[in-house]
Design an enzyme around this catalytic site. Structure first.
Site, PDB file in Angstrom:
ATOM      1  N   TRP A 102       0.831  -1.214   0.000  1.00 49.44           N
ATOM      2  CA  TRP A 102       0.000   0.000   0.000  1.00 49.44           C
ATOM      3  C   TRP A 102       0.856   1.251   0.000  1.00 49.44           C
ATOM      4  CZ3 TRP A 102      -4.193  -1.391  -1.980  1.00 49.44           C
ATOM      5  CH2 TRP A 102      -4.763  -2.620  -1.656  1.00 49.44           C
ATOM      6  N   ASP A 169      -1.503   6.847   6.454  1.00 52.98           N
ATOM      7  CA  ASP A 169      -2.550   5.908   6.031  1.00 52.98           C
ATOM      8  C   ASP A 169      -2.799   4.965   7.205  1.00 52.98           C
ATOM      9  OD1 ASP A 169      -4.059   3.835   5.029  1.00 52.98           O
ATOM     10  OD2 ASP A 169      -2.721   3.339   3.366  1.00 52.98           O
ATOM     11  N   LYS A 193     -12.276  -1.762   7.565  1.00 57.65           N
ATOM     12  CA  LYS A 193     -11.615  -2.580   8.580  1.00 57.65           C
ATOM     13  C   LYS A 193     -12.296  -2.330   9.932  1.00 57.65           C
ATOM     14  CE  LYS A 193      -8.164  -3.353   5.568  1.00 57.65           C
ATOM     15  NZ  LYS A 193      -8.168  -2.986   4.180  1.00 57.65           N
TER      16      LYS A 193
HETATM   17  C1  LIG Z   1      -3.091  -0.046   4.706  1.00 60.57           C
HETATM   18  C2  LIG Z   1      -3.986   0.031   3.510  1.00 60.57           C
HETATM   19  N1  LIG Z   1      -3.970   1.130   2.737  1.00 60.57           N
HETATM   20  C3  LIG Z   1      -4.757   1.238   1.654  1.00 60.57           C
HETATM   21  C4  LIG Z   1      -5.603   0.225   1.275  1.00 60.57           C
HETATM   22  C5  LIG Z   1      -6.448   0.386   0.039  1.00 60.57           C
HETATM   23  O1  LIG Z   1      -7.730   0.689   0.459  1.00 60.57           O
HETATM   24  P1  LIG Z   1      -8.966   0.806  -0.551  1.00 60.57           P
HETATM   25  O2  LIG Z   1      -9.246  -0.566  -1.044  1.00 60.57           O
HETATM   26  O3  LIG Z   1     -10.032   1.364   0.341  1.00 60.57           O
HETATM   27  O4  LIG Z   1      -8.590   1.735  -1.635  1.00 60.57           O
HETATM   28  C6  LIG Z   1      -5.683  -0.939   2.045  1.00 60.57           C
HETATM   29  C7  LIG Z   1      -6.583  -2.030   1.676  1.00 60.57           C
HETATM   30  O5  LIG Z   1      -6.603  -3.094   2.240  1.00 60.57           O
HETATM   31  C8  LIG Z   1      -4.850  -1.035   3.186  1.00 60.57           C
HETATM   32  O6  LIG Z   1      -4.863  -2.132   3.954  1.00 60.57           O
END
Ligand SMILES: Cc1ncc(COP(=O)(O)O)c(C=O)c1O
Length: 352
Positions: A102, A169, A193
């Protein structure tokens, strides 16, 4: 059959929240109308949005400190782009910590808009640790990190002091532990989550940091526009926002983030204790960086794998298959996961 849902996300939510949410889909607030068929501008929904935003600031202890909470769309993935659009000056530079898939994706998006300095990475060991002792340059617009790496099961235990803006994030550990949230200038998290269904993204932003880039920002990507319109610039994701509000109220009623942290610590210690004491299992992440939300582990004797999988399935355990980039297992023990479910998994590991 009772299920024990260890899924990484979308994932377990409190049963009482699911019940209330399902009732609201049929008859919301005794209106004899569904939550999802009334106007988002109606007084009944505006109250939901306001309550959700207020609860966020209250639970993070950010009330009256110059922050705004927004419920946007596009997932945390769109924040990878919105963040540099709003904070990276035209000729500016930002620093990023690369701690997994991510983070890498956030770096890729930010690079579309300017110079990005990846100041440290744990890619050399398949992201099984959090880099330490890195230097954050002075001449940057912001520093970006990922507090919890959902895939690899690592978590930042502390955050660096920096003179620049601190952006995080927190998709997979927001509301799970007590932090001084005022050290952050921008926090974002996909709801799916610890908060609600996929479809809305929480953004918590310090108001004074906006409007300094010299960029023209497309309306939907402009935090200031969303702030000015009370998070209703366009039609919000009414159901995800409503469920998030219910989950935040559930969290508050339980005693808030500090009460939740105690429960989460007990669950994580129970499971990591078994992983460390049982020679059939090994933790995947460096001990000091272990996530208290996503517990990644491997089975050391492959001949026991089939039996372990069958026992888990028979016990109603769901969603513990590890992500393909790590292998093994991943037990996600988010806020709504009761310790009794963790005990079911630990009992199976003990008796293998
Ligand atoms: C730490 C983290 N950041 C970003 C994301 C991406 O999120 P989204 O699917 O809401 O775009 C995730 C998805 O699991 C994640 O775990």
């Amino acid at each position: 059959m009772k299920k024990h849902n260890f899924s990484a996300g979308p994932c377990i939510l409190p049963q009482e929240v699911l019940k209330q949410a399902s009732e609201a889909v049929i008859n919301f607030n005794d209106l004899d109308l569904s939550l999802i068929e009334i106007s988002h501008r109606s007084a009944d929904f505006v109250e939901v949005m306001e309550k959700a935003r207020d609860l966020v600031l209250e639970l993070l202890d950010l009330e009256n400190k110059g922050y705004t909470a927004l419920f946007l769309q596009g997932g945390a993935s769109l924040e990878f782009l919105m963040c540099p659009y709003n904070l990276l000056k035209k000729d500016g530079k930002a620093a990023y910590l690369d701690t997994g898939t991510w983070s890498s994706k956030s770096i890729k998006e930010a690079k579309l808009l300017g110079e990005i300095d990846v100041i440290a990475s744990s890619k050399d060991k398949n992201y099984n640790y959090i880099p330490k002792n890195y230097h954050i340059p002075n001449n940057i617009d912001y520093f970006h990190c990922t507090s919890n790496n959902t895939i690899y099961g690592t978590q930042m235990k502390s955050f660096p002091k920096t003179d620049s803006l601190l952006v995080c994030d927190m998709s997979s550990d927001i509301f799970s532990r007590v932090l001084d949230f005022s050290q952050f200038d921008l926090i974002y998290a996909g709801a799916q989550k610890n908060m609600g269904p996929a479809g809305t993204t929480l953004v918590v932003i310090k108001n004074e940091i906006l409007g300094k880039t010299g960029r023209i920002i497309p309306s939907m990507l402009d935090y200031q526009i969303h702030i000015d319109k009370d998070s209703m610039y366009n039609t919000p994701a009414v159901f995800p926002v409503y469920v998030s509000m219910l989950t935040l109220q559930w969290l508050k009623d339980l005693g808030g983030v500090s009460a939740m942290e105690k429960k989460n610590n007990a669950k994580a210690e129970l499971l990591y204790g078994e992983i460390d004491n049982n020679p059939l299992f090994a933790g995947a992440a460096a001990k000091e960086d272990r996530s208290y939300m996503n517990v990644t582990f491997l089975i050391t004797d492959e001949s026991k794998k089939e039996e372990f999988d069958t026992l888990c399935k028979d016990a109603g355990i769901n969603g513990i298959k590890g992500h393909r980039s790590v292998g093994g297992y991943r037990a996600s023990i988010y806020n709504a996961m009761p310790i009794e479910s963790v005990q079911v998994l630990v009992d199976i590991m003990q008796n293998l």
